[in-house]
Write an enzyme that holds these catalytic residues in place. Structure first.
Site, PDB file in Angstrom:
ATOM      1  N   GLU A 172      35.879  84.887 -44.388  1.00 42.03           N
ATOM      2  CA  GLU A 172      36.385  86.263 -44.282  1.00 42.03           C
ATOM      3  C   GLU A 172      36.085  86.925 -42.940  1.00 42.03           C
ATOM      4  OE1 GLU A 172      34.671  88.224 -47.673  1.00 42.03           O
ATOM      5  OE2 GLU A 172      35.234  86.601 -48.995  1.00 42.03           O
ATOM      6  N   GLU A 278      38.502  80.337 -54.932  1.00 40.68           N
ATOM      7  CA  GLU A 278      37.748  81.337 -55.711  1.00 40.68           C
ATOM      8  C   GLU A 278      38.636  82.053 -56.743  1.00 40.68           C
ATOM      9  OE1 GLU A 278      35.551  84.058 -53.270  1.00 40.68           O
ATOM     10  OE2 GLU A 278      35.019  82.552 -51.791  1.00 40.68           O
TER      11      GLU A 278
END
Ligand code: G3I
Length: 361
Positions: A172, A278
């Site tokens: 991220e 995820e």
């Protein structure tokens, strides 16, 4: 109602920045014995079905239930062949003091995975979040911080060389406009910290597959364009990057878009692997009866599995947990999230059956 939907989407975008509190404790009990879990002899578990289709299926694992819930261990070992540490490998946990590493939690997870023929996905090495105070407040020079990052990466990757085959090296770090998320690494070292991170990890384990992991970059969008350009740039500079992780944290209000397949395809054209890393689909923000929201959740899981199966370079399909009893979404959306494929009593939900059906075709 519209406000709640907008709020949910805003919150979803802020997902990785939310501090979520889960009940957790440093493990005191010894690692679960290898005989704890019951192997799948019927050949119909997700793990068995996935193996026949050439894809790995995984789940994020929290230490506390692994240590204290025998059913959690049994279902985990029976249904999955990839284990992802939910928090045990985060910087603040594994490197709590400047000269102290704490490998106890990861060693427990790696031991469980080894005992049950599971692969471990290292997650995450470099992130702007879950950093210890000694690092954030250390006032280090650029050279000192580079050395801290190099040593962290090479100590952790080196310790699990040959045991952890795939790593989320960076997590991220790209924003929609192609700039980088603010972090101590970016501020003090500069954007080159990312190339360095991948190169240091490759030096520590040349055989490991090194991924960049991102949320909300599944469809063709400004953000996935930025991720694509970031990865292309690394390849052009000869940086050892092998794959992109697409997190797939979604709300049930999300409309499945065919551009997910297009995005996965273009990543493959770069010569990179893709993994769903995820996935979870919260039903808290949907409208209509719960059963309808659960049915839509199941459709999305099944559609996403079919997209992954249709792309030979889509290697892993991993969810952020596997039972609604233990999910980070509870502390974030309350018990209504129910984002996973087993319910709170470990009964398979419609989303489990949707994956089973997609894998069985
Ligand atoms: O273990 C401590 C506990 O001792 C303490 O009492 C408690 C309250 O302070 O905190 C506990 O640590 C929490 C940890 O989860 C374990 O429960 C941290 O505060 C909390 O920030 C941490 O949240 C995790 C979050 O990442 C931040 O690291 C979530 O569980 C985890 O599901 C979430 O996972 C991220 C992925 O790593 C990256 N992609 C997004 C995903 C969801 O945000």
């Amino acid at each position: 109602m519209k406000y709640r939907l907008v709020l949910a989407l805003v919150v979803l975008v802020l997902v990785p920045f939310l501090i979520t509190f889960r009940v957790s404790s440093t493990p005191s009990a010894p690692p679960p014995s290898p005989t704890t879990a019951i192997a799948d002899t019927s050949g119909t578990s997700l793990r068995s079905l996935a193996q026949k289709r050439g894809v790995s299926i995984g789940a994020a694992v929290a230490l506390e239930p692994l240590q204290n819930d025998a059913t959690y261990r049994k279902v985990l070992a029976r249904e999955f062949n990839v284990l992802v540490p939910e928090n045990a490998m985060k910087f603040a946990v594994i490197h709590p003091k400047r000269n102290q590493y704490n490998f106890a939690q990861i060693d427990t997870l790696v031991a469980f995975a080894k005992a049950h023929g599971m692969q471990v996905r290292g997650h995450p090495l470099v992130w702007h979040y879950s950093l210890p105070n000694w690092l954030e407040k250390g006032n280090f020079t650029r050279e000192e911080l580079k050395e801290i990052l190099r040593e962290h990466i090479q100590t952790v990757v080196g310790r699990y060389r040959g045991q952890i085959a795939v790593w989320d090296i960076a997590n991220e770090v790209v924003t929609r406009d192609g700039s980088f998320v603010d972090s101590i690494w970016l501020r003090e070292i500069g954007p080159e910290y990312l190339d360095l991170a991948f190169r240091w990890a490759h030096e520590a384990d040349p055989k490991a597959r090194l991924y960049y992991n991102e949320y909300s970059a599944e469809e063709i969008s400004e953000k996935s364009d930025s991720v694509y350009n970031f990865a292309s740039g690394m390849l052009q500079r000869g940086v050892p990057i092998h794959g992109i992780g697409l997190q797939m944290h979604k709300l049930v209000t999300w409309s499945f878009s065919s551009s997910v397949a297009d995005n996965i395809k273009r990543i493959g054209k770069l010569g990179l692997e893709v993994s769903i890393t995820e996935m979870d689909i919260s039903i808290a923000e949907g409208t209509g009866p719960r059963e309808e929201r659960l049915a839509k959740q199941a459709r999305i899981y099944g559609d996403m599995m079919r997209v992954c199966l249709s792309a030979p370079h889509c290697k892993t399909f991993a969810m952020w947990g596997f039972t609604d009893r233990y999910t980070w979404a509870t502390s974030w959306l309350g018990t209504e999230g129910a984002p996973l494929i087993f319910d709170e009593s470990f009964r398979p939900k419609g989303s489990y059956k949707a994956l089973e059906e997609a894998l069985s075709r």
